[in-house]
Design a protein around this motif. Structure first.
Motif, mmCIF file in Angstrom:
data_model
loop_
_atom_site.group_PDB
_atom_site.id
_atom_site.type_symbol
_atom_site.label_atom_id
_atom_site.label_comp_id
_atom_site.label_asym_id
_atom_site.label_seq_id
_atom_site.Cartn_x
_atom_site.Cartn_y
_atom_site.Cartn_z
ATOM 1 N N ILE A 192 -12.079 -2.472 3.275
ATOM 2 C CA ILE A 192 -12.486 -2.260 4.667
ATOM 3 C C ILE A 192 -12.475 -0.770 5.000
ATOM 4 C CG2 ILE A 192 -11.803 -2.639 7.063
ATOM 5 C CD1 ILE A 192 -10.754 -5.395 6.182
ATOM 6 N N ALA A 193 -11.465 -0.057 4.518
ATOM 7 C CA ALA A 193 -11.380 1.380 4.786
ATOM 8 C C ALA A 193 -12.556 2.125 4.169
ATOM 9 C CB ALA A 193 -10.061 1.928 4.240
ATOM 10 N N VAL A 194 -12.934 1.753 2.942
ATOM 11 C CA VAL A 194 -14.083 2.383 2.284
ATOM 12 C C VAL A 194 -15.359 2.073 3.054
ATOM 13 C CG1 VAL A 194 -15.476 2.448 0.178
ATOM 14 C CG2 VAL A 194 -12.994 2.369 0.015
ATOM 15 N N LEU B 174 -15.660 1.390 6.256
ATOM 16 C CA LEU B 174 -15.656 2.145 7.506
ATOM 17 C C LEU B 174 -15.983 3.618 7.266
ATOM 18 C CD1 LEU B 174 -12.542 0.622 9.320
ATOM 19 C CD2 LEU B 174 -14.952 0.272 9.883
ATOM 20 N N ALA B 175 -15.464 4.166 6.172
ATOM 21 C CA ALA B 175 -15.774 5.560 5.845
ATOM 22 C C ALA B 175 -17.261 5.728 5.557
ATOM 23 C CB ALA B 175 -14.948 6.002 4.631
ATOM 24 N N LEU C 33 -7.863 -4.538 2.550
ATOM 25 C CA LEU C 33 -7.741 -3.459 3.534
ATOM 26 C C LEU C 33 -8.351 -2.166 3.011
ATOM 27 C CD1 LEU C 33 -4.129 -4.076 4.892
ATOM 28 C CD2 LEU C 33 -6.290 -4.514 6.071
ATOM 29 N N LEU C 34 -8.180 -1.895 1.724
ATOM 30 C CA LEU C 34 -8.791 -0.702 1.140
ATOM 31 C C LEU C 34 -10.314 -0.811 1.117
ATOM 32 C CD1 LEU C 34 -6.420 0.196 -1.842
ATOM 33 C CD2 LEU C 34 -6.673 1.386 0.345
ATOM 34 N N THR D 120 -19.194 5.479 8.869
ATOM 35 C CA THR D 120 -19.037 6.699 9.664
ATOM 36 C C THR D 120 -19.896 7.832 9.118
ATOM 37 O OG1 THR D 120 -16.766 6.072 10.228
ATOM 38 C CG2 THR D 120 -17.375 8.388 10.524
ATOM 39 N N LEU E 260 -9.380 2.210 -6.646
ATOM 40 C CA LEU E 260 -10.165 2.687 -5.506
ATOM 41 C C LEU E 260 -11.274 3.626 -5.967
ATOM 42 C CD1 LEU E 260 -10.580 2.917 -2.435
ATOM 43 C CD2 LEU E 260 -8.854 4.726 -2.426
ATOM 44 N N LEU F 68 0.819 -1.212 0.000
ATOM 45 C CA LEU F 68 0.000 0.000 0.000
ATOM 46 C C LEU F 68 0.850 1.258 0.000
ATOM 47 C CD1 LEU F 68 -2.821 -0.950 2.547
ATOM 48 C CD2 LEU F 68 -3.081 -0.609 0.088
#
Length: 226
Positions: A196-198, A200-201, A193-194, A204, A27, A11
């Motif tokens: 998962i990050a999207v 979570l964003a 992981l990316l 939120t 992404l 990454l």
């Protein structure tokens, strides 16, 4: 632990963010596919859910359809549509819209139904038309539940949009399929992981939006709680 470190190194590598499989491009595609799918599902599900919630008609039909759609295997649906429509974005996009539709429909329907009966009756007694009651009373009061439906739909779509690569489209799923084929597990984990990050964003954003749209009385009760 070693694999996680290798994924983080992938990454952070400048080479991973350039070229044909640039992480930034994939992404952006992944987020774009997710927004498009939820947007299309909303165009169908929100008006339909408002109408069902307000009129009380078609409830059984909607519940049955939502249950049937939830039971559909997304990968199988993508495969079937891919055989019918060919490679590209069309097949996975239709599957993602179908996946998102039940949550959006349920959120819109539940939101309208949750509107305070006294407020609805008061609006009618003031001479409001049914359309005004829906748009000025029921929809604003039910907005948090609608956002909850969008929140659930977005989370499901973001996690499943990797299947777009199954029919030759873009997105972060391309790295997963390529990594599986070439045994580049660091690439697969980095892509995951990316995703998962999207997710979570997205979670939120909708969580904050639900808090903002909550009725004033609900917000006051939250502040008063120890």
């Amino acid at each position: 632990m070693t694999l996680l470190l290798e994924a983080l190194a992938y990454l952070l590598s400048p080479d991973s963010w350039s070229g044909r499989l640039a992480l930034g491009t994939l992404l952006t595609q992944h987020v774009g596919y997710s927004l498009m799918a939820v947007g299309l599902a909303s165009l169908i599900g929100v008006p339909a859910g408002w109408w069902v919630g307000h009129s009380g008609r078609g409830t059984t039909w909607v519940q049955g359809l939502s249950g049937a759609v939830r039971a559909l295997p997304t990968l199988g649906l993508v495969t079937l549509l891919g055989l019918l429509l060919g490679i590209g974005l069309a097949a996975p996009m239709i599957a993602l819209v179908v996946l998102a539709l039940p949550s959006v429909l349920a959120g819109a329907t539940s939101g309208v139904r949750s509107a305070d009966t006294g407020a609805v009756d008061g609006a009618r007694s003031c001479g409001m038309t049914e359309l005004q009651v829906l748009t000025r009373v029921e929809v604003p009061l039910g907005a948090p539940l609608l956002v909850g439906g969008l929140r659930s739909a977005s989370l499901q779509v973001v996690a499943t949009a990797t299947l777009a690569a199954y029919t030759g489209a873009g997105g972060l799923g391309r790295l997963m399929f390529l990594g599986l084929r070439t045994q580049r597990y660091d690439m697969m984990l980095a892509s995951a992981l990316l995703v998962i990050a999207v997710a979570l964003a997205s979670e939120t954003f909708f969580s904050l939006l639900q808090r903002v749209l909550a009725p004033a009385s609900v917000r006051r009760n939250r502040k008063e709680q120890p």
